[in-house]
Structure formats: structure tokens, C-alpha cells
Design a protein around this motif. Structure first.
Motif, PDB file in Angstrom:
ATOM      1  N   LEU A 130      -3.093 -13.895 -21.640  1.00  0.00           N
ATOM      2  CA  LEU A 130      -2.058 -14.920 -21.768  1.00  0.00           C
ATOM      3  C   LEU A 130      -2.374 -16.147 -20.922  1.00  0.00           C
ATOM      4  CD1 LEU A 130       1.216 -12.765 -21.863  1.00  0.00           C
ATOM      5  CD2 LEU A 130      -0.197 -13.598 -23.748  1.00  0.00           C
ATOM      6  N   PHE A 131      -2.712 -15.945 -19.644  1.00  0.00           N
ATOM      7  CA  PHE A 131      -3.027 -17.096 -18.796  1.00  0.00           C
ATOM      8  C   PHE A 131      -4.308 -17.793 -19.234  1.00  0.00           C
ATOM      9  CE2 PHE A 131      -5.390 -18.662 -15.006  1.00  0.00           C
ATOM     10  CZ  PHE A 131      -4.633 -19.811 -14.795  1.00  0.00           C
ATOM     11  N   SER A 132      -5.218 -17.059 -19.867  1.00  0.00           N
ATOM     12  CA  SER A 132      -6.488 -17.674 -20.270  1.00  0.00           C
ATOM     13  C   SER A 132      -6.266 -18.820 -21.261  1.00  0.00           C
ATOM     14  CB  SER A 132      -7.414 -16.621 -20.888  1.00  0.00           C
ATOM     15  OG  SER A 132      -6.938 -16.163 -22.139  1.00  0.00           O
ATOM     16  N   ARG A 133      -5.180 -18.764 -22.030  1.00  0.00           N
ATOM     17  CA  ARG A 133      -4.866 -19.868 -22.945  1.00  0.00           C
ATOM     18  C   ARG A 133      -4.600 -21.146 -22.162  1.00  0.00           C
ATOM     19  NH1 ARG A 133      -0.441 -16.947 -26.964  1.00  0.00           N
ATOM     20  NH2 ARG A 133      -1.820 -15.287 -27.766  1.00  0.00           N
ATOM     21  N   VAL A 134      -3.859 -21.026 -21.072  1.00  0.00           N
ATOM     22  CA  VAL A 134      -3.559 -22.190 -20.235  1.00  0.00           C
ATOM     23  C   VAL A 134      -4.808 -22.641 -19.493  1.00  0.00           C
ATOM     24  CG1 VAL A 134      -2.116 -23.042 -18.347  1.00  0.00           C
ATOM     25  CG2 VAL A 134      -1.183 -21.382 -19.976  1.00  0.00           C
ATOM     26  N   ALA A 135      -5.547 -21.668 -18.939  1.00  0.00           N
ATOM     27  CA  ALA A 135      -6.754 -22.007 -18.179  1.00  0.00           C
ATOM     28  C   ALA A 135      -7.771 -22.731 -19.045  1.00  0.00           C
ATOM     29  CB  ALA A 135      -7.365 -20.729 -17.589  1.00  0.00           C
ATOM     30  N   ALA A 136      -7.866 -22.348 -20.317  1.00  0.00           N
ATOM     31  CA  ALA A 136      -8.819 -22.990 -21.224  1.00  0.00           C
ATOM     32  C   ALA A 136      -8.451 -24.444 -21.488  1.00  0.00           C
ATOM     33  CB  ALA A 136      -8.890 -22.214 -22.538  1.00  0.00           C
ATOM     34  N   ARG A 137      -7.150 -24.757 -21.429  1.00  0.00           N
ATOM     35  CA  ARG A 137      -6.725 -26.154 -21.596  1.00  0.00           C
ATOM     36  C   ARG A 137      -6.949 -26.951 -20.318  1.00  0.00           C
ATOM     37  NH1 ARG A 137      -2.226 -23.796 -24.470  1.00  0.00           N
ATOM     38  NH2 ARG A 137      -0.895 -24.089 -22.640  1.00  0.00           N
ATOM     39  N   TRP A 138      -6.732 -26.303 -19.179  1.00  0.00           N
ATOM     40  CA  TRP A 138      -6.925 -26.986 -17.900  1.00  0.00           C
ATOM     41  C   TRP A 138      -8.402 -27.281 -17.635  1.00  0.00           C
ATOM     42  CZ3 TRP A 138      -3.324 -23.665 -14.224  1.00  0.00           C
ATOM     43  CH2 TRP A 138      -1.982 -23.989 -14.513  1.00  0.00           C
ATOM     44  N   VAL A 139      -9.237 -26.305 -17.922  1.00  0.00           N
ATOM     45  CA  VAL A 139     -10.671 -26.434 -17.633  1.00  0.00           C
ATOM     46  C   VAL A 139     -11.440 -26.062 -18.898  1.00  0.00           C
ATOM     47  CG1 VAL A 139     -12.595 -25.660 -16.218  1.00  0.00           C
ATOM     48  CG2 VAL A 139     -10.313 -25.873 -15.203  1.00  0.00           C
ATOM     49  N   ASP A 140     -11.896 -27.065 -19.615  1.00  0.00           N
ATOM     50  CA  ASP A 140     -12.626 -26.851 -20.866  1.00  0.00           C
ATOM     51  C   ASP A 140     -14.120 -27.017 -20.605  1.00  0.00           C
ATOM     52  OD1 ASP A 140     -13.410 -26.515 -23.452  1.00  0.00           O
ATOM     53  OD2 ASP A 140     -12.659 -28.448 -24.182  1.00  0.00           O
ATOM     54  N   VAL A 141     -14.786 -25.914 -20.329  1.00  0.00           N
ATOM     55  CA  VAL A 141     -16.223 -25.957 -20.030  1.00  0.00           C
ATOM     56  C   VAL A 141     -16.937 -24.934 -20.905  1.00  0.00           C
ATOM     57  CG1 VAL A 141     -15.940 -26.755 -17.652  1.00  0.00           C
ATOM     58  CG2 VAL A 141     -15.952 -24.296 -18.133  1.00  0.00           C
ATOM     59  N   SER A 142     -18.220 -25.161 -21.105  1.00  0.00           N
ATOM     60  CA  SER A 142     -19.039 -24.222 -21.860  1.00  0.00           C
ATOM     61  C   SER A 142     -19.874 -23.387 -20.896  1.00  0.00           C
ATOM     62  CB  SER A 142     -19.957 -24.969 -22.827  1.00  0.00           C
ATOM     63  OG  SER A 142     -20.775 -25.889 -22.121  1.00  0.00           O
ATOM     64  N   ALA A 143     -20.395 -22.285 -21.391  1.00  0.00           N
ATOM     65  CA  ALA A 143     -21.195 -21.392 -20.558  1.00  0.00           C
ATOM     66  C   ALA A 143     -22.492 -22.097 -20.140  1.00  0.00           C
ATOM     67  CB  ALA A 143     -21.514 -20.108 -21.314  1.00  0.00           C
ATOM     68  N   PRO A 144     -22.812 -22.085 -18.836  1.00  0.00           N
ATOM     69  CA  PRO A 144     -24.050 -22.722 -18.381  1.00  0.00           C
ATOM     70  C   PRO A 144     -25.278 -21.957 -18.863  1.00  0.00           C
ATOM     71  CG  PRO A 144     -22.994 -21.548 -16.572  1.00  0.00           C
ATOM     72  CD  PRO A 144     -22.038 -21.501 -17.723  1.00  0.00           C
ATOM     73  N   ASP A 145     -26.214 -22.653 -19.491  1.00  0.00           N
ATOM     74  CA  ASP A 145     -27.402 -22.005 -20.054  1.00  0.00           C
ATOM     75  C   ASP A 145     -28.234 -21.289 -18.998  1.00  0.00           C
ATOM     76  OD1 ASP A 145     -26.834 -22.843 -22.636  1.00  0.00           O
ATOM     77  OD2 ASP A 145     -27.866 -24.757 -22.374  1.00  0.00           O
ATOM     78  N   ARG A 146     -28.280 -21.863 -17.808  1.00  0.00           N
ATOM     79  CA  ARG A 146     -29.157 -21.293 -16.776  1.00  0.00           C
ATOM     80  C   ARG A 146     -28.706 -19.907 -16.321  1.00  0.00           C
ATOM     81  NH1 ARG A 146     -26.809 -21.817 -11.734  1.00  0.00           N
ATOM     82  NH2 ARG A 146     -24.905 -23.097 -11.678  1.00  0.00           N
ATOM     83  N   MET A 147     -27.444 -19.552 -16.574  1.00  0.00           N
ATOM     84  CA  MET A 147     -26.922 -18.269 -16.106  1.00  0.00           C
ATOM     85  C   MET A 147     -26.912 -17.199 -17.192  1.00  0.00           C
ATOM     86  SD  MET A 147     -26.374 -18.831 -12.961  1.00  0.00           S
ATOM     87  CE  MET A 147     -25.557 -17.291 -12.564  1.00  0.00           C
ATOM     88  N   ILE A 148     -27.309 -17.549 -18.413  1.00  0.00           N
ATOM     89  CA  ILE A 148     -27.272 -16.570 -19.503  1.00  0.00           C
ATOM     90  C   ILE A 148     -28.570 -15.767 -19.513  1.00  0.00           C
ATOM     91  CG2 ILE A 148     -27.104 -16.248 -21.988  1.00  0.00           C
ATOM     92  CD1 ILE A 148     -25.472 -18.781 -22.123  1.00  0.00           C
ATOM     93  N   PRO A 149     -28.482 -14.455 -19.304  1.00  0.00           N
ATOM     94  CA  PRO A 149     -29.700 -13.644 -19.213  1.00  0.00           C
ATOM     95  C   PRO A 149     -30.262 -13.291 -20.585  1.00  0.00           C
ATOM     96  CG  PRO A 149     -27.799 -12.238 -18.945  1.00  0.00           C
ATOM     97  CD  PRO A 149     -27.274 -13.647 -19.107  1.00  0.00           C
ATOM     98  N   GLU A 150     -31.528 -12.974 -20.582  1.00  0.00           N
ATOM     99  CA  GLU A 150     -32.163 -12.444 -21.789  1.00  0.00           C
ATOM    100  C   GLU A 150     -32.124 -10.921 -21.717  1.00  0.00           C
ATOM    101  OE1 GLU A 150     -33.269 -13.949 -24.422  1.00  0.00           O
ATOM    102  OE2 GLU A 150     -32.805 -15.956 -23.675  1.00  0.00           O
ATOM    103  N   ARG A 151     -31.573 -10.295 -22.747  1.00  0.00           N
ATOM    104  CA  ARG A 151     -31.476  -8.836 -22.752  1.00  0.00           C
ATOM    105  C   ARG A 151     -32.766  -8.217 -23.267  1.00  0.00           C
ATOM    106  NH1 ARG A 151     -25.694  -6.812 -25.128  1.00  0.00           N
ATOM    107  NH2 ARG A 151     -24.617  -6.599 -23.156  1.00  0.00           N
ATOM    108  N   PRO A 152     -33.305  -7.246 -22.558  1.00  0.00           N
ATOM    109  CA  PRO A 152     -34.492  -6.563 -23.065  1.00  0.00           C
ATOM    110  C   PRO A 152     -34.157  -5.750 -24.300  1.00  0.00           C
ATOM    111  CG  PRO A 152     -33.633  -5.442 -21.117  1.00  0.00           C
ATOM    112  CD  PRO A 152     -32.839  -6.697 -21.273  1.00  0.00           C
ATOM    113  N   SER A 153     -34.949  -5.917 -25.362  1.00  0.00           N
ATOM    114  CA  SER A 153     -34.645  -5.217 -26.613  1.00  0.00           C
ATOM    115  C   SER A 153     -35.276  -3.840 -26.677  1.00  0.00           C
ATOM    116  CB  SER A 153     -35.134  -6.045 -27.797  1.00  0.00           C
ATOM    117  OG  SER A 153     -36.531  -6.272 -27.687  1.00  0.00           O
ATOM    118  N   GLU A 154     -36.277  -3.588 -25.830  1.00  0.00           N
ATOM    119  CA  GLU A 154     -36.999  -2.316 -25.974  1.00  0.00           C
ATOM    120  C   GLU A 154     -36.203  -1.127 -25.470  1.00  0.00           C
ATOM    121  OE1 GLU A 154     -38.264  -4.411 -22.155  1.00  0.00           O
ATOM    122  OE2 GLU A 154     -37.950  -4.883 -24.271  1.00  0.00           O
TER     123      GLU A 154
END
Length: 465
Positions: A215-239
Motif C-alpha cells: 500500500l505505501f509503495s504506491r505513495v513512495a513510487a509517486r514521491w520518488v520515481d527512479v529506475s533500477a541502477p544498471d551498475r547494481m543489477i547482477p548477472e545470474r549464472p545459468s549453469e
């Protein structure tokens, strides 16, 4: 689990190590807490050293002989580590097994495969709550935030819409539901029933996490509209995706200690005969030590075998899982030492005497004290330990359910408004790529909502049970 009974705590306050009056004791408490805050925030001293110095300073300001202040601190440190140290170690091992085997990934992938669109925030809060049961908050953050970032990026979701529910799930479990260290320490100090506290904690946690998460995330998303930083997204090992435990086996392993402890509580209520063999069996099986030990042993097979872990690999997992908790044990132990210094100095009795003249209910008083220490130190654990030591005498005349609610009131207060003196604040800020203002408007407000909602629910429950 080693327990400090209410009678022992009350006895400790009969002959304090100092003859200081209420005014001097009040000043001593403020001075001790202020010193801890300054050492942690201003001088960047490790919390263990800060708590140790602050405890001795508290005794000195209260006029206690140095040798008695040292004895109080070491006694509290030893009893706290003895009470929860093994449980923290077992929880760390279980968390490491969960992460290394791919069991956590399996739970995440399974739930996300069945969620989309509007249901995604609810899926994230469910994932975080389940994963957060056996894990420390910091471990849960490190484990889940990369998943949050990947979901937000690949699904083109608002980062706050996905991230706030996950953080809320982790935080609520951390503050309100044993076997997390904070609630366990408060249960130990207050002398509350673990099973009853667990059941009531889950009851309070469900509506709290819904309000502070999806419920609060709806408000938080309006207050702070940011996208996920690319540098923090890990690559998952597929093997390694095929060599991991199944969803059912992983979920059953995680929930095993909670099921055992809840079963013990139910049997105690239904049978209520300490000489009954069934109750004695459940009293053993549902103790935190046995419940967590059983989960670890079961996890070696249910998590380790599908991941094809060798005996040597499992041994390394146990070893590496235990290594990071040394600092946590020291901080928790030092917090127990600070708590015992408060008790032995007569501060607990002072709070009891003063509260008799106040119209503030005991549960609200416990919440307010935990809030004050949380704001001052930035540590939910320190707030829980210190507040439990201060208000423990109030539990002497309480019923079993109200003693459990006292623990939950302390836990709720310990989560209030995380800010710049809290390591979790900076962890969230860096992972989400936020600035300080954005972190305050999202993470800090979310923590405050959890604290206020949970505290309010505890007060409401105290009126009806």
C-alpha cells in the motif's frame, strides 16, 4: 534457551550497585546513550566498543564502583550470548545453505512466475517475508535487493513499487517475529512465552507489512520515481539453475522452525500439563535451539543434496556462514551488557517507580523508550536490548499474552524512523542508487509506518486479550 526470569530481574533491582537517586540515574542513562551515539556516529567507533565504553560510563555517571560496573557488563554480555548466541549461529548456517544451494532463487523464481502487473508488489512482500524468516536483515537485503532490481528492470516496474514491499517484509520479520535475535533477546529479558509471542507477532506482522509494503509503495513510487541502477543489477549464472532444490522442499525447510515453535505453543495451550509426555516432547522439539538445529540438519539434505554439495562443500558453507556473525555476536552481547548495567544500576526500578505515577500504559511506555533509543543509536538491536532491560520489571504482574505484547511493543518501537546513523539506511541508499533525501522519503517513512502501525495494533490487542 537460557532465560532471565522476571523474578531474577526484579531481584537485581532490589540491591542496585549504586545508591543514586532518580535524577542522577536519569542523567546517567542520557549520558551513557549520548556517549554511545557520539562514538558510533561522530567517531565511527565499532558498536561493540561504543556499547562497552557507554556501559562503563553509565555506571560511572550513576556513581557505581568501577569493579561492580565491569561485573554487571560482563554478566550481561555472557548471559545474552549464552541465550541467543547458538541461535544466531544456526540461523546464519541456514541462511548460507539457502543462498548457496540456490534455494532462495528457486522460491523467488517460482513465485514471480505466477505474478505480474498489480500482483507483483504482493509477490515481493511474500518473498521477502518467507525468505526473511531465518535470515538477518542485512543478509536478507543483500540476497533480495539484486532480485528486486532485476524484476524492476526487466518488467519495467517502478523501483519503489517493487523495492518497498520487499524491504517491508524483511524489516517486519526482523523486528516482530522470532527467531530473529531482537525479539529473542526481548523475550529472554522480559520472560515472555516464545510460542505466544511468535503467534501474536505473526498476527501483528500481517496487516503491518501490507500497509507498509504494497500500500505505501504506491505513495513512495509517486514521491520518488527512479529506475533500477544498471551498475547494481547482477548477472545470474545459468549453469547452476538445474542443480538446486525444489520449491516445496526449500519452503518446508525454511518454515520448519516456525512450525515447530508454533506447535509447541498450541500444545502448551491445549494440554497445559508439564508432566504430560506429549507436551514434554513438543517442549523440546519446539525450543528455539532444537527447532533451528533441526532445520539446519534437514537443510543439509533438502538443500545440499539437490545442489550436489559434497561433505567438504557443506563443511565450508558452515564455516563461511559462521565467520560473518562474530561482529553480530559481539554487538548483541555488548548490548546485553549495557542492558544489565541499566538493571543493576537501578534504572529498571526507577522506570517502574516513575511509571506508577504516569497514566501512560506499560506497552506505550515500552514503545516510546524503544523509539527514543532507536532514534539515538540507529540500531534496532540496541534499542530492543536496552528497552527490554528498562521495562522488564513491568512484566512481573502481566499475563502471558500481555508479556508477549510487551515484547512486540519494544520490537515495534525499535524500527522507528531509520536515518543517517543506521547502517541499513546507507545499505538501501547505495543499492537503490538514491540520494539522502529520497532515502528519507521512502525507506525512513516506511520504517516509521511499520513502527506506528505495529505499535497501534499491539495496543489494540491488549484491550481485547
Amino acid at each position: 534457551m537460557t532465560r532471565l526470569s522476571v523474578e531474577m530481574l526484579a531481584a537485581d533491582t532490589v540491591e542496585p550497585i549504586t545508591s543514586a537517586g532518580h535524577a542522577q540515574l536519569g542523567v546517567a542513562v542520557l549520558a551513557g546513550i549520548t556517549l554511545i551515539v557520539l562514538l558510533i556516529t561522530k567517531f565511527k567507533l565499532h558498536a561493540f566498543l561504543a556499547l562497552t565504553i557507554g556501559s562503563l560510563a553509565l555506571g560511572a555517571f550513576a556513581g557505581a564502583p568501577l569493579d561492580k560496573a565491569i561485573a554487571s557488563f560482563t554478566t550481561g554480555l555472557g548471559s545474552t550470548v549464552a541465550g541467543v548466541g547458538v541461535l544466531i549461529a544456526l540461523g546464519a548456517i541456514l541462511g548460507k545453505l539457502l543462498a548457496d544451494s540456490g534455494g532462495a532463487d528457486q522460491i523467488v523464481d517460482t513465485i514471480l512466475a505466477r505474478a505480474s502487473g498489480r500482483t507483483m508488489p504482493w509477490a515481493m512482500v511474500l518473498i521477502a517475508s518467507v525468505i526473511g524468516l531465518p535470515l538477518f536483515f542485512e543478509v536478507g537485503v543483500v540476497l533480495l535487493i539484486p532480485v528486486v532490481l532485476m524484476v524492476a528492470k526487466r518488467g519495467n516496474y517502478s523501483l519503489m513499487r517493487i523495492g518497498i514491499p520487499a524491504l517491508a517484509g524483511l524489516s517486519v520479520m526482523h523486528g516482530l517475529v522470532p527467531p530473529h535475535p531482537g525479539p529473542l533477546i526481548a523475550i529472554d529479558a522480559v520472560g515472555a512465552n516464545l510460542g505466544v509471542t511468535l503467534a501474536l507477532g505473526v498476527l501483528v506482522a500481517i496487516p503491518t507489512v501490507i500497509i507498509a509494503g504494497p500500500l505505501f509503495s504506491r505513495v513512495a513510487a509517486r514521491w520518488v520515481d527512479v529506475s533500477a541502477p544498471d551498475r547494481m543489477i547482477p548477472e545470474r549464472p545459468s549453469e547452476d539453475l538445474e542443480k538446486r532444490p525444489g520449491f516445496g522442499a526449500t519452503l518446508a525447510t525454511i518454515l520448519l522452525p516456525v512450525v515447530l515453535m508454533l506447535s509447541k505453543a498450541l500444545v502448551d495451550i491445549i494440554i497445559d500439563d508439564p508432566t504430560n509426555m506429549v507436551q514434554r516432547v513438543f517442549d523440546v522439539a519446539g525450543s528455539p535451539l532444537i527447532a533451528l538445529l533441526a532445520a539446519v540438519l534437514v537443510g543439509i539434505f533438502t538443500l545440499g543434496r539437490p545442489a550436489e554439495f559434497t561433505k567438504e562443500r557443506i563443511s565450508r558453507i558452515v564455516e563461511t556462514g559462521l565467520a560473518p556473525i562474530a561482529g553480530i555476536l559481539l554487538i548483541v552481547g555488548a548490548g546485553g551488557g549495557f542492558k544489565q548495567t541499566l538493571i543493576d544500576s537501578g534504572v529498571g526500578k526507577m522506570v517502574l517507580d516513575i511509571s506508577e505515577d504516569w497514566s501512560i500504559p506499560a506497552l506505550l511506555l515500552a514503545w516510546l523508550i524503544a523509539v527514543a533509543i532507536r532514534l539515538a543509536t540507529g540500531s534496532a538491536t540496541v534499542a530492543t536490548v536496552s528497552a527490554a532491560g528498562l521495562v522488564a520489571p513491568l512484566a512481573a504482574d502481566m499475563s502471558t499474552t500481555h508479556a508477549a505484547l510487551l515484547v512486540l511493543a519494544i520490537g515495534a518501537g525499535s524500527l522507528f524512523f531509520s536515518h543517517v546513523n543506521d547502517a541499513g539506511f546507507w545499505l538501501v541508499k547505495e543499492y537503490f542508487g538514491l540520494n539522502v533525501g529520497q532515502t528519507l522519503k521512502t525507506w525512513s517513512v516506511m520504517e516509521t509506518i511499520i513502527s506506528v502501525v505495529a505499535g497501534g495494533l499491539v495496543l489494540l490487542l491488549s484491550l481485547v486479550i
